[in-house]
Scaffold this motif. Structure first.
Motif, short mmCIF file in Angstrom:
data_model
loop_
_atom_site.label_atom_id
_atom_site.label_comp_id
_atom_site.label_asym_id
_atom_site.label_seq_id
_atom_site.Cartn_x
_atom_site.Cartn_y
_atom_site.Cartn_z
N VAL A 272 -23.33 24.81 3.75
CA VAL A 272 -23.62 23.40 3.47
C VAL A 272 -23.96 23.23 1.99
O VAL A 272 -24.27 24.19 1.29
CB VAL A 272 -24.81 22.87 4.32
N GLY A 273 -23.90 21.98 1.55
CA GLY A 273 -24.27 21.63 0.19
C GLY A 273 -23.06 21.42 -0.69
O GLY A 273 -21.94 21.78 -0.32
N TYR A 274 -23.26 20.80 -1.86
CA TYR A 274 -22.18 20.50 -2.81
C TYR A 274 -21.03 19.77 -2.08
O TYR A 274 -19.87 20.06 -2.28
CB TYR A 274 -21.69 21.79 -3.48
N GLY A 275 -21.40 18.85 -1.19
CA GLY A 275 -20.42 18.06 -0.44
C GLY A 275 -20.26 18.48 1.00
O GLY A 275 -19.92 17.66 1.85
N GLY B 106 -30.26 30.63 3.00
CA GLY B 106 -30.32 31.13 1.63
C GLY B 106 -29.18 30.56 0.81
O GLY B 106 -28.18 30.09 1.35
N VAL B 107 -29.34 30.62 -0.50
CA VAL B 107 -28.32 30.12 -1.41
C VAL B 107 -27.18 31.14 -1.49
O VAL B 107 -27.42 32.32 -1.72
CB VAL B 107 -28.92 29.85 -2.81
N VAL B 108 -25.95 30.67 -1.29
CA VAL B 108 -24.78 31.55 -1.34
C VAL B 108 -24.07 31.42 -2.70
O VAL B 108 -23.69 32.41 -3.30
CB VAL B 108 -23.82 31.25 -0.17
N LEU C 241 -27.03 18.67 -1.65
CA LEU C 241 -27.59 19.84 -2.33
C LEU C 241 -26.70 20.23 -3.50
O LEU C 241 -25.48 20.28 -3.37
CB LEU C 241 -27.69 21.03 -1.35
N PRO C 242 -27.26 20.57 -4.67
CA PRO C 242 -26.44 20.93 -5.83
C PRO C 242 -25.89 22.35 -5.74
O PRO C 242 -25.09 22.75 -6.58
CB PRO C 242 -27.40 20.78 -7.01
N TYR C 243 -26.31 23.12 -4.75
CA TYR C 243 -25.84 24.49 -4.54
C TYR C 243 -25.24 24.58 -3.13
O TYR C 243 -25.33 23.64 -2.34
CB TYR C 243 -26.99 25.49 -4.68
N ILE C 244 -24.63 25.74 -2.81
CA ILE C 244 -24.07 25.97 -1.47
C ILE C 244 -24.94 27.00 -0.77
O ILE C 244 -25.21 28.08 -1.34
CB ILE C 244 -22.60 26.43 -1.57
N ALA C 245 -25.38 26.66 0.44
CA ALA C 245 -26.29 27.52 1.18
C ALA C 245 -25.74 27.79 2.58
O ALA C 245 -24.89 27.05 3.08
CB ALA C 245 -27.67 26.86 1.29
N SER C 246 -26.23 28.87 3.20
CA SER C 246 -25.87 29.13 4.59
C SER C 246 -26.98 28.62 5.49
O SER C 246 -28.12 28.41 5.05
CB SER C 246 -25.66 30.63 4.81
#
Ligand code: IMP
Ligand code: MG
Length: 184
Positions: A164-167, A18-20, A177-182
């Motif tokens: 993960v995501g945004y680097g 999910g998106v954090v 990914l443009p967002y941070i997810a778990s």
């Protein structure tokens, strides 16, 4: 956003849970960090040093929100292979060629977990006799037992799940990914 998360589920070994931190929330926080850094830094040469690869997106967004002269360089250090737990040892792959002595150094890190990456780098960078040394971390899991230098600037306190995501990556996947997810 959710559609791309769903399609990415089929690609890697680990799945997105999910998106954090959403894209808009990250952008707002990065703007605020840029204002804080702009306001708090005294005159003098400012060198923003990004820790690769994880900080590459955060650093590129952050420096565009800092309204004062600065220079940019990068360091590479590795503490993770394909595992989702820290190995505890940090390997420095190369040093910035730029002179650090006499400059304000702002080290930019994607996420602080055990703190061992930062502890090692802070010791190495202090040997170069910078005028000041501060850390800006996008995410902080607040689980490090002993830190040489607490980050002066933190984007978000993060949950202790693997993000993960945004680097940030898992085995080099998901950085874009443009967002941070778990992960599941
Ligand atoms: P530390 O040395 O234990 O503080 O770990 C910091 C480094 O581990 C970061 O620079 C990341 O590359 C990596 N890391 C720690 N937690 C995560 C995570 O949740 N997702 C992705 N990478 C992580
Ligand atoms: Mg990593």
């Amino acid at each position: 956003m959710l559609r791309s998360a769903v399609s990415l589920k089929q690609t890697g070994g680990r799945k997105l849970a999910g998106v954090v931190f959403a894209e808009e929330a990250i952008a707002a926080r990065v703007r605020a960090l840029g204002r804080e850094i702009t306001a708090q830094y005294p005159d003098g040469d400012l060198l923003v040093v990004g820790l690769l690869k994880g900080s590459f997106i955060f650093l590129s967004d952050l420096v565009r929100r800092i309204e004062r002269p600065l220079q940019v360089d990068f360091l590479v250090a590795t503490s993770y292979g394909t595992e989702t737990t820290s190995s505890g040892s940090v390997q420095l792959l190369y040093d910035p060629e730029t002179e650090l002595e006499g400059k304000h150094i702002l080290l930019v890190e994607d996420i602080v977990e055990t703190g061992s990456t930062l502890n090692r780098l802070v010791a190495l960078l202090r040997e170069r006799r910078p005028r000041s040394l501060n850390v800006c971390a996008l995410l902080h899991k607040r689980m490090a037992e002993r830190m040489e230098l607490e980050p002066a600037f933190v984007g978000f306190d993060a949950p202790r799940s693997f993000l993960v995501g945004y680097g940030l990556d898992h085995a080099e996947d998901f950085r874009h990914l443009p967002y941070i997810a778990s992960l599941t």
